[in-house]
Scaffold this motif. Structure first.
Motif, PDB file in Angstrom:
ATOM      1  N   LEU A 113      -2.010 -13.290  53.838  1.00 18.53           N
ATOM      2  CA  LEU A 113      -0.844 -13.681  54.628  1.00 18.53           C
ATOM      3  C   LEU A 113      -0.975 -15.138  55.048  1.00 18.53           C
ATOM      4  CD1 LEU A 113       1.783 -12.903  56.196  1.00 18.53           C
ATOM      5  CD2 LEU A 113       0.283 -12.347  58.148  1.00 18.53           C
ATOM      6  N   ASN A 114       0.070 -15.912  54.827  1.00 18.38           N
ATOM      7  CA  ASN A 114       0.108 -17.303  55.270  1.00 18.38           C
ATOM      8  C   ASN A 114       0.534 -17.315  56.742  1.00 18.38           C
ATOM      9  OD1 ASN A 114       0.134 -20.086  55.324  1.00 18.38           O
ATOM     10  ND2 ASN A 114       1.375 -20.311  53.485  1.00 18.38           N
ATOM     11  N   ILE A 115      -0.417 -17.527  57.650  1.00 17.68           N
ATOM     12  CA  ILE A 115      -0.111 -17.444  59.084  1.00 17.68           C
ATOM     13  C   ILE A 115       0.350 -18.782  59.661  1.00 17.68           C
ATOM     14  CG2 ILE A 115      -1.628 -15.476  59.487  1.00 17.68           C
ATOM     15  CD1 ILE A 115      -3.740 -17.412  60.575  1.00 17.68           C
ATOM     16  N   LYS A 116       0.208 -19.848  58.880  1.00 15.80           N
ATOM     17  CA  LYS A 116       0.713 -21.157  59.291  1.00 15.80           C
ATOM     18  C   LYS A 116       0.976 -21.959  58.023  1.00 15.80           C
ATOM     19  CE  LYS A 116       0.717 -25.588  60.485  1.00 15.80           C
ATOM     20  NZ  LYS A 116       0.658 -26.716  59.492  1.00 15.80           N
ATOM     21  N   GLU A 117       2.233 -22.161  57.696  1.00 14.20           N
ATOM     22  CA  GLU A 117       2.610 -22.701  56.394  1.00 14.20           C
ATOM     23  C   GLU A 117       2.918 -24.194  56.444  1.00 14.20           C
ATOM     24  OE1 GLU A 117       4.946 -20.325  53.241  1.00 14.20           O
ATOM     25  OE2 GLU A 117       6.465 -21.457  54.344  1.00 14.20           O
ATOM     26  N   GLY A 118       2.445 -24.927  55.426  1.00 16.19           N
ATOM     27  CA  GLY A 118       2.839 -26.311  55.218  1.00 16.19           C
ATOM     28  C   GLY A 118       2.327 -27.298  56.256  1.00 16.19           C
ATOM     29  N   GLY A 119       2.627 -28.579  55.998  1.00 16.16           N
ATOM     30  CA  GLY A 119       2.280 -29.636  56.941  1.00 16.16           C
ATOM     31  C   GLY A 119       0.837 -30.070  56.901  1.00 16.16           C
TER      32      GLY A 119
END
Length: 397
Positions: A113-119
């Motif tokens: 699971l991607n719990i904090k995406e991008g940046g």
């Protein structure tokens, strides 16, 4: 020392040849039939002298691996000898090694699971989550614990036994509140669902690793990505040795290490060998080793670079290179869990099956990877059923 092996007729001559040359003195091979003659199998005993010594520079490295405890002093030349073994034989020996150290009927099912995406501030040429790559992906904030638990419960209900969480950060510096929330995610999953937990948060120091350990974290993922030599072609914002330091911090905190890499970024077979050399010479082999097959994403620098490589170049990844990497990893890191990770959805089912024959015993399954597609639970459960395999239970390794 006595051995009993079952081999096919096709492998009989090559197997006997290897066994007869595995030591400086000759071995005796005695053939006999199994009750009534079976044209596809032979039953034979090998009565050998002492197994090859790790200090014997002339020893066949495959026989050395098969007859020794896990070795952490492999040379690149030894690994190359294994990698260059004819593929049919290589898979045979990797299967022997696999069955010696693992239950061949079990597969670890992991959900990511991607719990904090991008940046992310890194400049990884392959990554859609880098703020430097114009892929159209927007940065998000860290998910709340209840949002993560909803996904973890779904994964557990579908048979996954390890729940992995990824956050697109370069490191955890100045993220105390986020680290505390992630610790709560870990402990809640452990206590409520009894699942193994894994996180990948970028670089962490010794104190941060201890916080994760105290929360009950099972494993920490931090891939080395590729060979030391090819690494500068892919990333400039983080040094190869910084990755190794994070892995050392994780091991020092008594957290299991999950580390592997990505195939198909324009590297060569020599890079695969060097990549395996780094992993196999760690003081303790990785608990799990994810093998990712690059999913080229438009907007990343690597997407355009790969289009410029001639189709007949070795730098274009071929399926047999994937198999050779997996089989070699199984032989030289016998106790590690080898996981087919990103890009598996691009493989045909028979290709995945051959990867399992070569030594894989884990997959990512579920709704998606971090930003790319993933094979679904129903599809994977049916696939494993077709092959006679069952999900590995939590904390069984």
């Amino acid at each position: 020392m006595s051995y009993k092996l079952i081999v096919s007729k096709r492998l009989l001559s090559t197997s006997i040849g290897r066994l007869n040359t595995s030591s400086s003195t000759s071995s005796n091979v005695i053939l006999g039939k199994i009750s009534e003659f079976d044209s596809s199998k032979f039953n034979f005993n090998i009565i050998a002298n002492d197994p090859p010594s790790i200090n014997d520079i002339n020893a066949d490295p495959i026989q050395l691996a098969l007859n020794s405890s896990p070795i952490n002093t492999w040379t690149k030349d030894q690994i190359k000898q294994i990698y260059d073994t004819p593929l049919y034989d290589l898979i045979h020996f990797s299967q022997l090694q696999h069955r010696k150290h693992h239950n061949p009927g079990e597969v670890q099912l992991c959900t990511l699971l991607n719990i904090k995406e991008g940046g992310c501030t890194e400049d990884c040429k392959y990554c859609s989550q880098s703020s430097k790559n114009p892929t159209g992906l927007k940065a998000s904030k860290l998910l709340q614990v209840d949002q993560v638990m909803e996904k973890a419960r779904q994964a557990a209900a579908n048979g996954s036994t390890r729940f992995c969480m990824g956050a697109a950060w370069r490191d955890m510096a100045g993220r105390k509140s986020n680290l505390k929330r992630i610790g709560e995610m870990i402990s809640t999953i452990n206590n409520e669902l009894g699942m193994e937990t894994c996180v990948t948060l970028g670089m962490i120091n010794a104190d941060q690793a201890k916080i994760l350990k105290d929360a009950g974290l099972t494993a920490y993922n931090h891939n080395i990505d590729t060979s030391r030599e090819y690494y500068p072609n892919i990333i400039s914002t983080r040094k190869f040795d910084e990755r190794l330091q994070t892995i050392q911090n994780v091991q020092d905190a008594d957290i299991k290490v999950c580390t592997g890499g990505i195939l198909g970024m324009g590297e060569t077979s020599e890079d695969h060998i060097s990549f395996l050399y780094t992993l196999s010479n760690m003081p303790k082999h990785p608990e799990s080793l994810p093998i990712n097959k690059l999913v080229s994403i438009k907007g990343t620098p690597l997407h355009d670079e790969l289009l410029e490589i001639p189709k007949d170049s070795e730098r274009h990844l071929k399926f047999e290179q994937v198999l050779k990497t997996i089989a070699t990893a199984r032989i030289i890191m016998p106790k590690s869990i080898i996981r087919l990770a990103a890009g598996r959805y691009t493989m045909k089912e028979y290709e995945q099956f051959i990867c399992f024959l070569a030594g894989c015993n884990a997959i990512f399954t579920g709704e998606r990877m971090l930003t790319t597609m993933c094979n679904g639970w129903d599809e994977d459960i049916q696939m494993l059923k077709n092959w006679g395999l069952v999900p590995m239970k939590s904390f069984s390794k």
